[in-house]
Design an enzyme around this catalytic site. Structure first.
Site, PDB file in Angstrom:
ATOM      1  N   LYS A 260       0.845  -1.197   0.000  1.00 48.32           N
ATOM      2  CA  LYS A 260       0.000   0.000   0.000  1.00 48.32           C
ATOM      3  C   LYS A 260       0.882   1.248   0.000  1.00 48.32           C
ATOM      4  CE  LYS A 260      -3.357   2.532   2.918  1.00 48.32           C
ATOM      5  NZ  LYS A 260      -4.257   2.487   4.080  1.00 48.32           N
ATOM      6  N   ASP A 265      -2.831  10.183   3.825  1.00 51.51           N
ATOM      7  CA  ASP A 265      -4.220   9.752   4.012  1.00 51.51           C
ATOM      8  C   ASP A 265      -4.967  10.737   4.911  1.00 51.51           C
ATOM      9  OD1 ASP A 265      -6.591   8.412   4.221  1.00 51.51           O
ATOM     10  OD2 ASP A 265      -5.809   6.740   5.428  1.00 51.51           O
ATOM     11  N   LYS A 272     -10.571  12.370   8.451  1.00 49.36           N
ATOM     12  CA  LYS A 272     -10.075  11.942   9.762  1.00 49.36           C
ATOM     13  C   LYS A 272     -10.090  13.120  10.732  1.00 49.36           C
ATOM     14  CE  LYS A 272      -6.678   8.464   8.237  1.00 49.36           C
ATOM     15  NZ  LYS A 272      -7.339   7.301   8.851  1.00 49.36           N
ATOM     16  N   ASP A 283       1.452   6.266   5.557  1.00 52.13           N
ATOM     17  CA  ASP A 283       0.502   5.322   4.971  1.00 52.13           C
ATOM     18  C   ASP A 283       1.034   4.656   3.701  1.00 52.13           C
ATOM     19  OD1 ASP A 283      -1.880   4.045   5.493  1.00 52.13           O
ATOM     20  OD2 ASP A 283      -3.113   5.469   4.379  1.00 52.13           O
ATOM     21  N   ASP A 342     -12.286   6.839   3.762  1.00 52.06           N
ATOM     22  CA  ASP A 342     -11.085   6.598   4.564  1.00 52.06           C
ATOM     23  C   ASP A 342     -10.651   5.127   4.520  1.00 52.06           C
ATOM     24  OD1 ASP A 342      -8.958   7.211   6.164  1.00 52.06           O
ATOM     25  OD2 ASP A 342     -10.124   7.407   8.026  1.00 52.06           O
ATOM     26  N   GLU A 344      -9.538   3.626   2.055  1.00 50.46           N
ATOM     27  CA  GLU A 344      -9.004   3.750   0.690  1.00 50.46           C
ATOM     28  C   GLU A 344      -7.981   2.689   0.346  1.00 50.46           C
ATOM     29  OE1 GLU A 344      -7.793   5.268   3.258  1.00 50.46           O
ATOM     30  OE2 GLU A 344      -5.667   4.847   2.964  1.00 50.46           O
ATOM     31  N   ARG A 346      -7.869  -0.548   0.758  1.00 50.25           N
ATOM     32  CA  ARG A 346      -8.395  -1.749   0.094  1.00 50.25           C
ATOM     33  C   ARG A 346      -8.755  -1.481  -1.360  1.00 50.25           C
ATOM     34  NH1 ARG A 346     -13.169  -2.051   4.484  1.00 50.25           N
ATOM     35  NH2 ARG A 346     -11.391  -1.236   5.664  1.00 50.25           N
TER      36      ARG A 346
HETATM   37  N1  BES Z   1      -4.320   4.440   6.855  1.00 51.20           N
HETATM   38  C1  BES Z   1      -5.420   4.107   7.677  1.00 51.20           C
HETATM   39  C2  BES Z   1      -5.082   3.074   8.742  1.00 51.20           C
HETATM   40  C3  BES Z   1      -4.123   3.474   9.823  1.00 51.20           C
HETATM   41  C4  BES Z   1      -4.608   3.898  11.043  1.00 51.20           C
HETATM   42  C5  BES Z   1      -2.771   3.363   9.651  1.00 51.20           C
HETATM   43  C6  BES Z   1      -3.746   4.230  12.064  1.00 51.20           C
HETATM   44  C7  BES Z   1      -1.902   3.699  10.664  1.00 51.20           C
HETATM   45  C8  BES Z   1      -2.391   4.114  11.878  1.00 51.20           C
HETATM   46  C9  BES Z   1      -6.546   3.529   6.827  1.00 51.20           C
HETATM   47  O1  BES Z   1      -6.630   3.987   5.535  1.00 51.20           O
HETATM   48  C10 BES Z   1      -7.812   3.894   7.518  1.00 51.20           C
HETATM   49  O2  BES Z   1      -8.124   5.036   7.576  1.00 51.20           O
HETATM   50  N2  BES Z   1      -8.503   2.910   8.034  1.00 51.20           N
HETATM   51  C11 BES Z   1      -9.713   3.120   8.724  1.00 51.20           C
HETATM   52  C12 BES Z   1     -10.395   1.794   8.707  1.00 51.20           C
HETATM   53  C13 BES Z   1     -11.856   1.911   8.893  1.00 51.20           C
HETATM   54  C14 BES Z   1     -12.495   2.693   7.818  1.00 51.20           C
HETATM   55  C15 BES Z   1     -12.409   0.506   8.949  1.00 51.20           C
HETATM   56  C16 BES Z   1      -9.457   3.566  10.159  1.00 51.20           C
HETATM   57  O3  BES Z   1      -8.366   3.287  10.695  1.00 51.20           O
HETATM   58  O4  BES Z   1     -10.307   4.204  10.739  1.00 51.20           O
HETATM   59 ZN    ZN Z   2      -4.874   4.644   4.748  1.00 56.29          ZN
HETATM   60 MN    MN Z   3      -7.744   5.772   5.384  1.00 61.75          MN
END
Ligand code: BES
Ligand code: ZN
Ligand code: MN
Length: 496
Positions: A260, A265, A272, A283, A342, A344, A346
């Protein structure tokens, strides 16, 4: 540049600025020199243990003391590192202790490491841990950087053995590619947008056996890679995909690595909160780790064909950004209803996985800072591990050797079914607003795109980034997590 030499020598006779030894704690707290450090302890004689005790040193793991040498040994200063219980010194403790030593050198220009290093795996651990521990990121600090140790002597009884020399080289190589990956992850997001990252990768593999191919946004559009394009749509900085290949003549099999590469992000329209956005430059740690791994695999000339697929995009908001409710058509032809911009990772990985599947590899390894919920579940030192049982066992065996921590998590059948049936308008539902088990849902989504190829997915959202202070050989900030396990896994395939 730091030079490394492997020497069979007596640690008390080496004339470096600093000599490092390990000390363990035996019965009733008795301080005992670890293998490699006996001669130094003997040179101090019976006063050594009381001297250490008077400095407040107890031998517990990670304890440290700087001891004047007063002519007892030839080095100007002695650095002792606690290795914990006398009977329980492991290779991983040696790796971490070497990293701790690296951060406590003061301004020494030369250092002798007299840690446990009789075996090749220990030599690798000493070199990897020490070099990894020296890492600093100062590219954006004004002024001159601090000096670096110029000469490292690794003391080992096995110094002249071929496997010892190879272990030293492996440790150095891993630390070098890991340093590069950490630099990229630490680089601020305004200095590493997708095409800049692609250019950096191109430069890193330029004079190597790894070949580089850039799939531009225009080409992604022709291909129909709607996942990568959908995520990249809200940014001024266009997305792209980097494909790296290592093709040895004598390949015994093939491995696809998918990483990835979200250079930033923000969350997109499903934005966020401020605090969660702060380190989202990290990210792209999966893409950085995969690049580091293929560089090392090629440098080691491992006889396994490896291809890395790196979808690079910036997840931003604007009038052209992807919306919750949009339907994207992925490269595989499957349509995806986006519910959460968010989630993204996947979406870009779906297309990269399809590209990997089309090249028919023996196995796919996917590395991604995919979900915060995985960090909630496992903390920030353990990665979530998903996949078929055979591939998962292979990853666990490799991780056992490298000391990285993974925890096998399930993909529940109900989530598998929700992904494939719950969207009212598209083939697949990208996100389920039910909060529970979101890391598992993400894995269930990725699984659709790997078809029947053996695979494993590493959710490194926690261990890719160290938000606290340094520990062991792991610095604050970018860690380089999973690089050594990937290289070890491919190495095991090469030698099986
Ligand atoms: N890049 C984030 C995940 C992440 C979170 C990486 C904290 C490093 C530290 C990912 O794209 C994301 O935002 N995931 C969501 C998942 C949710 C939508 C199921 C999240 O963490 O809230
Ligand atoms: Zn992300
Ligand atoms: Mn994200």
């Amino acid at each position: 540049m730091t030079t490394y030499t492997l020497r069979k020598a007596s640690a008390e006779k080496v004339r470096t600025d600093v000599v490092v030894i390990g000390i363990t704690a035996g019965k009733a707290g008795a301080l005992v020199a670890a293998p490699g450090g006996e001669a130094v302890a003997a040179a101090y004689g019976r006063t050594f243990a009381p001297l250490l005790a008077s400095l407040g040193f107890s031998g517990t793991f990670g304890d440290i003391a700087k001891v004047p040498t007063n002519g007892h040994v030839k080095a100007a200063q002695l650095l002792v590192v606690g290795l914990g219980d006398t009977g329980a010194v492991t290779t991983e403790k040696v790796r971490r202790a070497a990293g701790i030593a690296a951060r406590n050198l003061g301004n020494a220009a030369s250092v002798a490491l007299a840690l446990p290093a009789a075996e090749a795996v220990e030599i690798r651990a000493v070199v990897e841990g020490f070099t990894s521990g020296l890492y600093r990121f100062e590219a954006f600090k004004s002024g001159e950087g601090r000096g670096r140790v110029a000469e490292v002597v690794v003391i080992s009884d096995g110094a002249r053995r071929a496997d010892a020399i190879a272990a030293l080289e492996l440790g150095r190589l891993l630390a070098e590619v890991t340093g590069q990956a950490r630099d990229w992850v630490n680089t601020p997001p305004n200095a590493l947008v997708p095409l800049q990252f692609a250019t950096e990768i191109r430069t890193a593999v330029e004079n190597s056996a790894v070949s580089f191919e850039l799939v531009t946004a225009a080409q992604l559009r022709k291909l129909g890679a709607g996942g990568i394009l959908g995520v990249g749509m809200g940014s001024e900085n266009p997305p792209c995909l980097v494909k790296l290949t290592w093709r040895p003549d004598d390949a015994v099999g093939s491995v696809a690595l998918v990483g990835k590469g979200i250079t930033y992000d923000s969350g997109g329209l499903t934005i966020k909160p401020g605090g969660s956005m702060a380190h989202m430059k990290s990210d792209m740690a999966g893409a950085a780790a995969v690049t580091a791994a293929i560089r090392a695999i090629a440098a080691l000339e491992l006889p396994v064909a490896v291809t890395a697929y790196l979808p690079l995009a910036e997840n931003m908001i604007s009038g052209t950004a992807m919306r919750p409710g949009d339907v994207l058509t992925s490269l595989s032809g499957r349509t995806i209803e986006v519910f959460n911009t968010d989630a993204e990772g996947r979406l870009v990985l779906a297309d990269a996985l399809t590209m990997a599947v089309r090249d028919e590899p023996d196995v796919i390894l996917n590395v991604a800072t995919l979900t915060g919920p995985c960090v909630v579940a496992l903390g920030d030192r353990i990665a979530g591990l998903f996949g078929d049982d055979t591939t998962v066992a292979e990853v666990e065996a490799a991780a056992e050797r490298t000391g990285e921590l993974f925890w096998h998590l399930p993909i529940p059948p109900e989530q598998r079914s929700t992904v494939r049936t719950a969207s009212k308008v598209a083939d697949l539902l990208q996100h389920d607003w039910v909060r529970w088990g979101s890391a598992l849902y993400a894995a269930a989504f990725l699984e659709v795109f790997v078809e029947d190829v053996p695979w494993a997915h590493f959710d490194i959202a926690g261990p890719a980034w160290n938000g606290g202070g340094p520990w062991g050989h792991v610095p604050s900030g970018a860690t380089g997590f999973s690089i050594s396990t990937l290289v070890d896994l491919v190495s095991a395939r090469a030698h099986s």
